[in-house]
Design a protein around this motif. Sequence first.
Motif, PDB file in Angstrom:
ATOM      1  N   ALA A 130      -5.246  -2.886   0.726  1.00 36.32           N
ATOM      2  CA  ALA A 130      -4.133  -3.085   0.215  1.00 36.32           C
ATOM      3  C   ALA A 130      -2.951  -2.473   1.039  1.00 36.32           C
ATOM      4  O   ALA A 130      -1.878  -3.199   1.551  1.00 36.32           O
ATOM      5  CB  ALA A 130      -3.772  -2.445  -1.147  1.00 36.32           C
ATOM      6  N   LYS A 131      -3.383  -1.350   1.767  1.00 35.05           N
ATOM      7  CA  LYS A 131      -2.608  -0.827   2.937  1.00 35.05           C
ATOM      8  C   LYS A 131      -2.335  -1.630   4.083  1.00 35.05           C
ATOM      9  O   LYS A 131      -1.262  -1.425   4.791  1.00 35.05           O
ATOM     10  CB  LYS A 131      -3.007   0.616   3.342  1.00 35.05           C
ATOM     11  CG  LYS A 131      -2.335   1.566   4.021  1.00 35.05           C
ATOM     12  CD  LYS A 131      -1.263   2.157   3.198  1.00 35.05           C
ATOM     13  CE  LYS A 131      -0.425   3.232   3.927  1.00 35.05           C
ATOM     14  NZ  LYS A 131       0.797   3.906   3.100  1.00 35.05           N
ATOM     15  N   SER A 132      -3.095  -2.588   4.326  1.00 36.84           N
ATOM     16  CA  SER A 132      -3.184  -3.456   5.307  1.00 36.84           C
ATOM     17  C   SER A 132      -2.085  -4.499   5.295  1.00 36.84           C
ATOM     18  O   SER A 132      -1.589  -5.100   6.058  1.00 36.84           O
ATOM     19  CB  SER A 132      -4.529  -4.289   5.837  1.00 36.84           C
ATOM     20  OG  SER A 132      -4.966  -5.289   4.726  1.00 36.84           O
ATOM     21  N   PHE A 133      -1.523  -4.628   3.888  1.00 37.51           N
ATOM     22  CA  PHE A 133      -0.514  -5.718   3.684  1.00 37.51           C
ATOM     23  C   PHE A 133       0.942  -5.120   3.318  1.00 37.51           C
ATOM     24  O   PHE A 133       1.775  -5.553   3.948  1.00 37.51           O
ATOM     25  CB  PHE A 133      -0.710  -6.343   2.571  1.00 37.51           C
ATOM     26  CG  PHE A 133      -2.106  -7.169   2.615  1.00 37.51           C
ATOM     27  CD1 PHE A 133      -1.847  -8.543   3.260  1.00 37.51           C
ATOM     28  CD2 PHE A 133      -2.986  -6.851   2.184  1.00 37.51           C
ATOM     29  CE1 PHE A 133      -3.069  -9.227   3.265  1.00 37.51           C
ATOM     30  CE2 PHE A 133      -4.506  -7.890   1.992  1.00 37.51           C
ATOM     31  CZ  PHE A 133      -4.241  -8.925   2.919  1.00 37.51           C
ATOM     32  N   VAL A 134       0.845  -3.806   2.764  1.00 42.04           N
ATOM     33  CA  VAL A 134       2.119  -3.062   2.294  1.00 42.04           C
ATOM     34  C   VAL A 134       2.067  -1.808   2.714  1.00 42.04           C
ATOM     35  O   VAL A 134       0.997  -0.975   2.660  1.00 42.04           O
ATOM     36  CB  VAL A 134       2.571  -3.406   0.888  1.00 42.04           C
ATOM     37  CG1 VAL A 134       2.623  -4.844   0.679  1.00 42.04           C
ATOM     38  CG2 VAL A 134       1.382  -2.813   0.064  1.00 42.04           C
ATOM     39  N   GLU A 135       3.198  -0.975   2.878  1.00 39.74           N
ATOM     40  CA  GLU A 135       3.526   0.409   2.939  1.00 39.74           C
ATOM     41  C   GLU A 135       2.957   1.256   1.750  1.00 39.74           C
ATOM     42  O   GLU A 135       2.381   2.089   1.735  1.00 39.74           O
ATOM     43  CB  GLU A 135       4.750   0.967   3.760  1.00 39.74           C
ATOM     44  CG  GLU A 135       4.780   2.170   4.112  1.00 39.74           C
ATOM     45  CD  GLU A 135       3.842   2.652   4.926  1.00 39.74           C
ATOM     46  OE1 GLU A 135       3.239   3.863   4.891  1.00 39.74           O
ATOM     47  OE2 GLU A 135       3.326   1.781   5.786  1.00 39.74           O
ATOM     48  N   GLU A 136       3.678   0.754   0.739  1.00 40.53           N
ATOM     49  CA  GLU A 136       3.524   1.466  -0.718  1.00 40.53           C
ATOM     50  C   GLU A 136       2.223   0.869  -1.161  1.00 40.53           C
ATOM     51  O   GLU A 136       2.423  -0.265  -1.558  1.00 40.53           O
ATOM     52  CB  GLU A 136       4.780   1.261  -1.420  1.00 40.53           C
ATOM     53  CG  GLU A 136       5.989   1.992  -1.103  1.00 40.53           C
ATOM     54  CD  GLU A 136       7.049   1.918  -2.139  1.00 40.53           C
ATOM     55  OE1 GLU A 136       6.953   2.020  -3.259  1.00 40.53           O
ATOM     56  OE2 GLU A 136       8.375   1.880  -1.583  1.00 40.53           O
TER      57      GLU A 136
END
Length: 391
Positions: A130-136
């Motif tokens: 998930a972190k590879s797509f968004v910061e939060e």
Amino acid sequence: MSKEHVQIFDTTLRDGEQVPGCKLNTTQKLIIAKKLDHLGVDVIEAGFPVSSPGDFESVEAISKLVKNATVCGLTRAVENDIKVAAEALKYAKRPRIHTGIGTSDSHIKFKFNSTREQVLVRAYEAVKYAKSFVEEVEFYAEDAGRTDNEYLARVCEMAIKAGATVLNIPDTTGYCLPSEYGAKIKYLKENVKGIEKAILSCHCHNDLGLATANSIEGVINGARQIECTINGIGERAGNTALEEVVMILKQHPYLNLDTNIKTPELYGISQLVSEQMGVYTQPNKAIVGSNAFAHSSGIHQDGVIKNRETYEIIDPKDVGITESAIVLTARSGRAALAYRAKNIGYELTKLQLDEIYASFLNFADNKKEVDDSDIHRIIETSNLYQQIISA
């Protein structure tokens, strides 16, 4: 002392919509999302994008609409879920992916047929992806309420290590007592390595009527986000009610905790959600129920008429209600009858009031509630009518 900010994470459009018969279409979701953004919520959980094409469309549309709040999409700890959520959120100014997995022994054994170690790996990998797509990235430890604290702390450490910025600690079954839930948050605050890198979040269900109490205990013990819904709607007995936790923090300033919610908008959005979802709000619902600021007991009515604060801890205007209601029933006293009569143009002397009150009681014994037209009828049919109107 300056107050610490508690984020309000609204999940009306996701968890709230799981009420049977309350499915919203995209247009309805957009109407509510716009009001939530204006209300001042920090996060809007817009839906579960992979669950259906309609939910994907709604999350995408809300992402385009919302100007201030973070827009969040829910996923399981499954790569495709996360990828689809990221796609739905691509237009959001502040996107957040909310991913996670069950952590209680019950969920690990019966839901996943897995082991604690395998769940730790899945949690890490889901957050990392998930972190590879968004910061939060918010991680939820489903059924945290029934997860032992030592293992829960290990899961939280894994999620932080993978990049989680928020840790959701759900009391998924509404089982915890407030003292237990508060102690769980305190334990995590004190024992999770790297906890300073993430916000602890309360997500409580109301199966035992404790969702609000548990959420408040959570923030008292260090959580800085509350996940909630308008009117407390949600799966089974519902979720923490947004209007309740917001007003508790507002009315107890010594807690030094505050939100960005525009409280005079609460009643309006409560009515909107009730209408759009077709869900009746119980009259005695705290803060926004039709009886929340209504008084029918003579003793209470007399006190409120003299000074509102004798029986009300909240000014109705603070939540968007024009004024307190003095409801006339057979339990009402002379002060309430005089007050309501004056509101429709009758100034009664003490002697006039005594005689009219006797007629009122006879009338009220045969009717649940006496309205303004009934007061006119009682006065117009009395022997004192001409005397009263000529005064």
